[in-house]
Design an enzyme around this catalytic site. Structure first.
Site, PDB file in Angstrom:
ATOM      1  N   GLU A 165       0.825  -1.164  -0.053  1.00  0.00           N
ATOM      2  CA  GLU A 165      -0.021   0.065  -0.014  1.00  0.00           C
ATOM      3  C   GLU A 165       0.824   1.308  -0.106  1.00  0.00           C
ATOM      4  OE1 GLU A 165      -2.598  -0.546   3.090  1.00  0.00           O
ATOM      5  OE2 GLU A 165      -3.182  -2.529   2.418  1.00  0.00           O
ATOM      6  N   GLU A 270      -6.363 -10.652  -1.138  1.00  0.00           N
ATOM      7  CA  GLU A 270      -7.294 -10.452  -0.015  1.00  0.00           C
ATOM      8  C   GLU A 270      -8.710 -10.382  -0.230  1.00  0.00           C
ATOM      9  OE1 GLU A 270      -5.681  -7.242   2.237  1.00  0.00           O
ATOM     10  OE2 GLU A 270      -3.368  -7.646   1.898  1.00  0.00           O
TER      11      GLU A 270
END
Ligand code: G3I
Length: 378
Positions: A165, A270
């Site tokens: 991220e 995810e």
């Protein structure tokens, strides 16, 4: 697919009786083979293991995971804060259990994660006197952390989420402490360090909202640049924290195609599908976001209505149809947890709601979405 679901159900049901399994949830679970077997010619199917599952040795859940999945990711126990808490020694207890479980079950083991702006003690970004740390010393801390972690599991962990991220949704660098102190080069450096320690590990950049065009383009450009510069990046993780209403699968498909074009494997890292009313315009996995609890934001406490259950199954079906169409580009599809009782989405972005984003219900029984995914392979 040569496996006949009916014969598997029959044989496994006999096995359940022979094993004398009385618990109906477990018995139900052994009535089937795993979803991993249905998709074995396409990609691996993985799940995330929580620290509590590992530490409490949740046998029913671990048995279900072993049967259904052939890839695992640690949901929390390999994050910086968990492994090396502020002012404490390294604590490998849960991480070692995680790797042992994966090895015992012959699984593809993913390490999550090496460098992230979240779940890292604040003092990492300070010098010994509590002041601003220099670029050189932060680089050394990063090097030390990656080296300790990757070398401990060298040859056991197959793939690492090296950097997590680092990009904003608008397609710009996230102004994290890593970025602010080391500059954008921190990403390439992390990949080089990981590769120096374990040159056989598959190295991944991992992010959410990779379906959004601005973010997708920025990440794809970064990957192309890295490839030209010889940065050892092998995959990009599309987290896929999706909602029941969006984004559209055309955007997911565009990202899969763009990543393959940039020369990296796609990892669905995810996956989950949020069914609750959205409190913002764009789905996000930014962990710092929070909203107030109100009863109308938590409408399914007593169960998911039939029509929403069906909508969820259809949503999973359309998502997996795209994955199957592009199976040649995808290394694995990992769900962010196994059963609805353990999902982070019960507490995000509002604490204490009842969500239903996964393939198994609170009793560990497979949901209609699960069977829809098996049907795709019949
Ligand atoms: O360990 C403490 C426990 O001691 C305490 O009693 C409890 C009280 O709330 O909190 C526990 O820590 C929580 C931890 O999960 C373990 O359950 C943290 O508060 C909570 O913030 C943490 O959330 C995790 C989150 O990352 C932040 O690390 C979620 O479980 C996890 O699913 C989520 O996963 C992230 C991926 O790593 C990266 N991509 C986005 C994804 C979803 O946010």
């Amino acid at each position: 697919m040569s496996i006949s679901r009916r014969s598997l159900i029959k044989n496994s049901a006999i096995a359940a009786v022979l094993l004398g399994i009385k618990n109906s949830a477990i018995a139900k679970a052994v009535e089937r083979t795993g979803i991993k077997d249905f998709y074995k010619d396409d990609f691996r199917i993985g799940t995330a293991l929580s620290t509590s599952t590992l530490m409490k040795n949740n046998e029913a859940l671990l048995a279900l995971v072993a049967r259904e999945f052939n890839a695992i990711t640690p949901e929390n126990c390999m994050k910086w804060e968990a492994l090396k808490p502020k002012d404490k020694e390294w604590d490998w207890t849960a991480a070692d259990k995680f790797v042992e479980f994966g090895q015992k079950n012959n699984m593809y083991i993913v390490g999550h994660n090496l460098v992230w702006h979240s779940q890292v003690p604040e003092d990492v970004f300070k010098n010994e006197k509590g002041g601003a740390i220099s670029k050189e010393n932060l680089t050394l801390k990063m090097q030390n952390h990656i080296t300790n972690l990757v070398s401990r599991y060298k040859g056991k962990i197959h793939a690492w989420d090296v950097v997590n991220e680092a990009v904003e949704d608008d397609g710009s660098w996230r102004k994290s402490p890593w970025h602010n102190i080391m500059g954008e080069n921190f990403i390439a450096q992390a990949f080089h360090i990981a590769n120096d320690v374990d040159s056989k590990a598959h190295l991944i950049y991992n992010d959410y909202n990779t379906e959004s065009p601005a973010k997708r383009n920025f990440i794809v450009d970064m990957v192309k640049r890295f490839k030209k510069q010889g940065v050892p990046i092998h995959g990009v993780g599309m987290q896929e924290h999706l909602s029941i209403d969006g984004p559209g699968v055309a955007e997911i498909e565009a990202t899969l195609i763009a990543l393959a074009g940039a020369g990296v494997r796609a990892h669905i890292t995810e996956l989950d599908v949020d069914v609750l009313p959205s409190v913002w315009n764009l789905p996000t996995a930014e962990v710092s976001t929070r909203f107030e609890y109100t009863p109308e934001r938590d409408p399914y406490i007593k169960g998911l209505p039939k029509n929403t259950e069906e909508k969820l199954a259809k949503r999973y079906e359309e998502i997996f149809k795209v994955y199957l169409k592009h199976h040649d580009k995808i290394e694995r599809v990992t769900l962010w947890g196994t059963a609805d009782s353990e999902t982070w989405l019960n507490d995000f972005p509002i604490r204490g709601r009842t969500n239903y984003p996964l393939l198994f219900d609170r009793k560990l029984a497979p949901k209609p979405a699960y069977f829809r995914l098996l049907d795709l392979k019949k």
